[in-house]
Design an enzyme around this catalytic site. Structure first.
Site: not given
Ligand code: ADP
Length: 324
Positions: A75, A256, A25, A106, A173-174, A128-130, A14, A188-189, A132
């Site tokens: 992938r 996202q 960099a 991961d 976020g899988r 990764t945006i997750d 992803g 503040g959900a 994880d």
């Protein structure tokens, strides 16, 4: 010091905002050590197909602030086979590549580990945006994705208040609910539905009614992609039962993943890109570079891809306490 004269860099899995800053960099840190860099297009699939692209100081100019990845990402199910990875090693050998930098999450780091176990010097960059990956507090792209989710939920909250509506907002976020939980805290959900804590459908329905009774003019439930129940199941259930609010479902989806990286992600990517080159050239291979306690850390690849849970009881308690 290693004998590496030429290294390869690829982005995989992803995509995440800040991957370009990391590529830049890597290329410039390598050039500063008189090491050439070749980019691999489209992740592990490009490695198998021999899609290489020389990169130098100038070719990575103007990309620091750009979302996505100039190298492309895929992938690649084939990469799970030993034979495919052998072909990858041959392709890298033909390019005189002595080491590889893998920018990804991961899954990508599992692929990197598999290559390392076959003898290739490999260093991973946590991206990764997750968020994880284990043993790193930050991963490239997470901060930007969190800010994107936050802005979107802020907007939904405005209209939810005007119309006395309850919004279920599905956040990516899988299998990890960390992005969703931090988005819930930052906005503040009223509720966070996460894979890390299974919820009966009635619990959300009851919480909506209780919030209405407390005088709330809106209700926002942030629902993680991998939550049980899912946002769709929850929306269907709530629509079939009497509810004080009108129910709406919004899936934030791939929005996202895109956008210009935040300052934090640009800085993290710049530091991790340079750190990956240092590790590779110093023969500290088989590690993923990440961030902990305000400094770069080198994490063994095995440890980085081990199961991790950043959704702590303290964070859950805080979110629940403040959603009064
Ligand atoms: P992410 O890096 O974002 O977590 P994925 O989980 O989709 O993305 O993994 C990206 C790619 O990494 C996969 O498509 C596959 O090519 C490779 N990969 C994942 N797991 C392994 C594994 N165990 N062995 C070899 N390659 C793997």
């Amino acid at each position: 010091m290693s004998e590496i004269q030429r290294l390869a860099v690829l982005t995989s899995g992803g995509d995440a905002p800040g991957m370009n800053a990391a590529i830049r960099a890597v290329v410039r840190a390598a050039a500063a050590c008189q090491v050439e860099t070749v980019g691999v297009r489209d992740g592990f699939a490009g490695l198998l197909a021999g899609r290489f692209q020389p990169l130098d100081d100038r070719s990575v100019g103007g990309i620091l602030h750009r979302g996505g990845t100039i190298l492309g990402s895929t992938r690649c199910p084939d990469f799970h086979t030993f034979e495919a990875r052998e072909r990858a090693l041959i392709a890298l050998g033909e390019q005189d590549v002595g080491g590889l930098v893998v920018i990804g999450g991961d899954g990508s780091q599992r692929g990197a580990l598999a290559l390392h176990q076959m003898g290739l010097p490999v260093v991973g960059i946590a991206s990764t945006i997750d968020n994880d990956l284990a043993e790193t507090e930050a991963t490239i792209g997470f901060d930007t994705a969190l800010n994107t989710a936050m802005s979107a939920i802020d907007r939904l909250k405005d209209t939810a208040t005007s119309h006395h509506r309850a919004f279920l907002v599905e956040v990516m976020g899988r299998n990890s609910g960390y992005l969703a939980l931090l988005a819930a805290l930052a906005t503040g959900a009223e509720f966070a539905v996460l894979p890390e804590r299974e919820m009966p459908l009635e619990a959300v329905a009851d919480d909506i009614q209780a919030s209405y009774a407390r005088g709330k003019a809106h209700y926002i439930a942030v629902v993680a992609e991998g939550a049980k129940p899912s946002a769709n199941t929850l929306a269907a259930y709530l629509r079939q039962h009497p509810c004080a609010f009108d129910i709406r479902l919004t899936v934030l989806g791939h929005v996202q993943r895109g956008g210009s990286p935040s300052a934090n992600d640009r800085l993290l990517a710049s530091r991790l890109g340079a750190a990956a080159v240092s590790a590779l050239l110093a023969e500290r291979e088989g590690v993923v570079v990440g961030w902990r306690a305000g400094a770069v850390v080198e994490i063994g690849m095995d440890a980085a891809v081990a199961p991790c849970n950043k959704v702590t009881p303290e964070l859950l308690e805080l979110a629940d306490m403040l959603a009064r």
